[in-house]
Scaffold this motif. Structure first.
Motif, PDB file in Angstrom:
ATOM      1  N   THR A  14       0.748  -1.156  -0.111  1.00  0.00           N
ATOM      2  CA  THR A  14      -0.117  -0.013   0.171  1.00  0.00           C
ATOM      3  C   THR A  14       0.808   1.323   0.001  1.00  0.00           C
ATOM      4  O   THR A  14       1.862   1.338   0.685  1.00  0.00           O
ATOM      5  N   VAL A  15       0.299   2.281  -0.466  1.00  0.00           N
ATOM      6  CA  VAL A  15       1.034   3.631  -0.596  1.00  0.00           C
ATOM      7  C   VAL A  15      -0.065   4.627  -0.040  1.00  0.00           C
ATOM      8  O   VAL A  15      -1.200   4.718  -0.314  1.00  0.00           O
ATOM      9  N   SER A  16       0.127   5.404   0.925  1.00  0.00           N
ATOM     10  CA  SER A  16      -0.558   6.465   1.424  1.00  0.00           C
ATOM     11  C   SER A  16       0.006   7.906   1.001  1.00  0.00           C
ATOM     12  O   SER A  16       1.325   8.153   1.505  1.00  0.00           O
ATOM     13  N   ILE A  17      -0.539   8.520   0.009  1.00  0.00           N
ATOM     14  CA  ILE A  17      -0.206   9.956  -0.372  1.00  0.00           C
ATOM     15  C   ILE A  17      -0.935  10.862   0.626  1.00  0.00           C
ATOM     16  O   ILE A  17      -2.038  11.347   0.069  1.00  0.00           O
ATOM     17  N   GLU A  18      -0.579  11.086   1.666  1.00  0.00           N
ATOM     18  CA  GLU A  18      -1.311  11.987   2.824  1.00  0.00           C
ATOM     19  C   GLU A  18      -0.464  12.710   3.767  1.00  0.00           C
ATOM     20  O   GLU A  18       0.241  11.924   4.284  1.00  0.00           O
ATOM     21  N   PRO A  19      -0.332  13.901   3.554  1.00  0.00           N
ATOM     22  CA  PRO A  19      -1.089  14.857   2.797  1.00  0.00           C
ATOM     23  C   PRO A  19      -0.658  14.854   1.541  1.00  0.00           C
ATOM     24  O   PRO A  19       0.553  14.797   1.105  1.00  0.00           O
ATOM     25  N   LEU A  20      -1.451  15.150   0.451  1.00  0.00           N
ATOM     26  CA  LEU A  20      -1.070  15.381  -0.851  1.00  0.00           C
ATOM     27  C   LEU A  20      -0.750  16.991  -0.921  1.00  0.00           C
ATOM     28  O   LEU A  20      -1.852  17.913  -0.805  1.00  0.00           O
ATOM     29  N   LEU A  21       0.423  17.162  -1.065  1.00  0.00           N
ATOM     30  CA  LEU A  21       0.805  18.664  -1.107  1.00  0.00           C
ATOM     31  C   LEU A  21       1.265  19.271  -2.264  1.00  0.00           C
ATOM     32  O   LEU A  21       1.348  20.326  -2.742  1.00  0.00           O
ATOM     33  N   LYS A  36       1.416   1.741 -10.085  1.00  0.00           N
ATOM     34  CA  LYS A  36       1.044   0.296 -10.678  1.00  0.00           C
ATOM     35  C   LYS A  36       1.509  -0.845 -10.021  1.00  0.00           C
ATOM     36  O   LYS A  36       1.032  -1.913 -10.137  1.00  0.00           O
ATOM     37  N   TYR A  37       2.544  -0.739  -9.131  1.00  0.00           N
ATOM     38  CA  TYR A  37       3.067  -1.677  -8.433  1.00  0.00           C
ATOM     39  C   TYR A  37       2.559  -1.958  -7.000  1.00  0.00           C
ATOM     40  O   TYR A  37       2.818  -2.747  -6.178  1.00  0.00           O
ATOM     41  N   PHE A  38       1.632  -1.121  -6.870  1.00  0.00           N
ATOM     42  CA  PHE A  38       0.924  -1.219  -5.400  1.00  0.00           C
ATOM     43  C   PHE A  38      -0.463  -1.946  -5.428  1.00  0.00           C
ATOM     44  O   PHE A  38      -1.052  -1.889  -6.727  1.00  0.00           O
ATOM     45  N   ASP A  39      -0.968  -2.515  -4.444  1.00  0.00           N
ATOM     46  CA  ASP A  39      -1.978  -3.266  -4.282  1.00  0.00           C
ATOM     47  C   ASP A  39      -3.670  -2.149  -3.797  1.00  0.00           C
ATOM     48  O   ASP A  39      -4.567  -2.549  -4.008  1.00  0.00           O
ATOM     49  N   TRP A  40      -2.955  -1.081  -3.259  1.00  0.00           N
ATOM     50  CA  TRP A  40      -3.741  -0.242  -2.750  1.00  0.00           C
ATOM     51  C   TRP A  40      -3.306   1.244  -2.691  1.00  0.00           C
ATOM     52  O   TRP A  40      -2.238   1.479  -2.267  1.00  0.00           O
ATOM     53  N   VAL A  41      -4.062   2.276  -3.197  1.00  0.00           N
ATOM     54  CA  VAL A  41      -3.554   3.701  -2.923  1.00  0.00           C
ATOM     55  C   VAL A  41      -4.501   4.536  -2.240  1.00  0.00           C
ATOM     56  O   VAL A  41      -5.711   4.464  -2.418  1.00  0.00           O
ATOM     57  N   ILE A  42      -3.980   5.200  -1.182  1.00  0.00           N
ATOM     58  CA  ILE A  42      -4.718   5.958  -0.343  1.00  0.00           C
ATOM     59  C   ILE A  42      -4.395   7.330  -0.294  1.00  0.00           C
ATOM     60  O   ILE A  42      -3.124   7.663  -0.343  1.00  0.00           O
TER      61      ILE A  42
END
Length: 179
Positions: free
Chosen positions: A94-101, A113-119
């Motif tokens: 998983t990758v968490s893009i938080e906070p999106l700056l 594309k290599y991740f199973d889930w994007v937050i």
């Protein structure tokens, strides 16, 4: 003559230091038994390598190592050593893009594309200079994920920005476990 006396002094000091090490007393049998007993107690309280928590953590560390070293496809396809993962254990990259700056561009967005889930989430709080993500930034991430069938979960902090396009998708691994 002075050089010879300095060399002899150094040799004498070295001889003294090296011979002083012979005066260490051997441990008694009671000391050895006590030390072994402490070691046995410590070993009994440690997780064993066949412990599922240990195995999954090791598996995730190996995946991260492949990822960091640029072997992203190998990280994504690495088989899990545990055949039947019990309820409560879910393996996701998983990758968490938080906070999106700022806008995610280039190789960063291509590697989603290599991740199973994007937050994705926006900055929260009342900080002076708080960054509010642009709708286009989020849409670019979502379109890249959709291209590869990766579920996207938007945090509630993006609800006002995205309006009717607000999504909170879960990966199949979570849906199938009934979480």
């Amino acid at each position: 003559m002075r050089k010879i006396s300095v060399v002899l002094s150094i040799l004498l000091i070295m001889t003294f230091l090296l011979t002083a090490c012979d005066e260490i007393q051997p441990a008694s049998k009671a000391d050895v038994k006590k030390t072994l007993s402490i070691g046995d107690k410590l070993a009994a309280n440690q997780p064993t390598p066949n412990d599922i928590d240990y195995s999954l953590e090791r598996y995730n560390l190996i995946r991260r190592a492949y990822w960091v070293n640029g072997q992203r496809e190998k990280a994504r396809t690495l088989p899990c050593p545990i055949a039947d993962i019990p309820l409560g254990y879910i393996i996701l990259f998983t990758v968490s893009i938080e906070p999106l700056l700022d806008e995610i561009v280039g190789i960063a967005i291509e590697n989603l594309k290599y991740f199973d889930w994007v937050i994705i989430g926006a900055e929260t709080g009342n900080r002076k200079g708080k960054v509010i993500p642009k709708r286009e930034w989020v849409e670019n991430i979502v379109s890249e994920c959709k291209q590869y069938g990766i579920p996207v979960f938007m945090k509630n902090s993006l609800r006002d920005i995205m309006g009717s396009d607000f999504i909170q998708e879960l990966p199949e691994q979570i849906k199938s476990k009934g979480v």
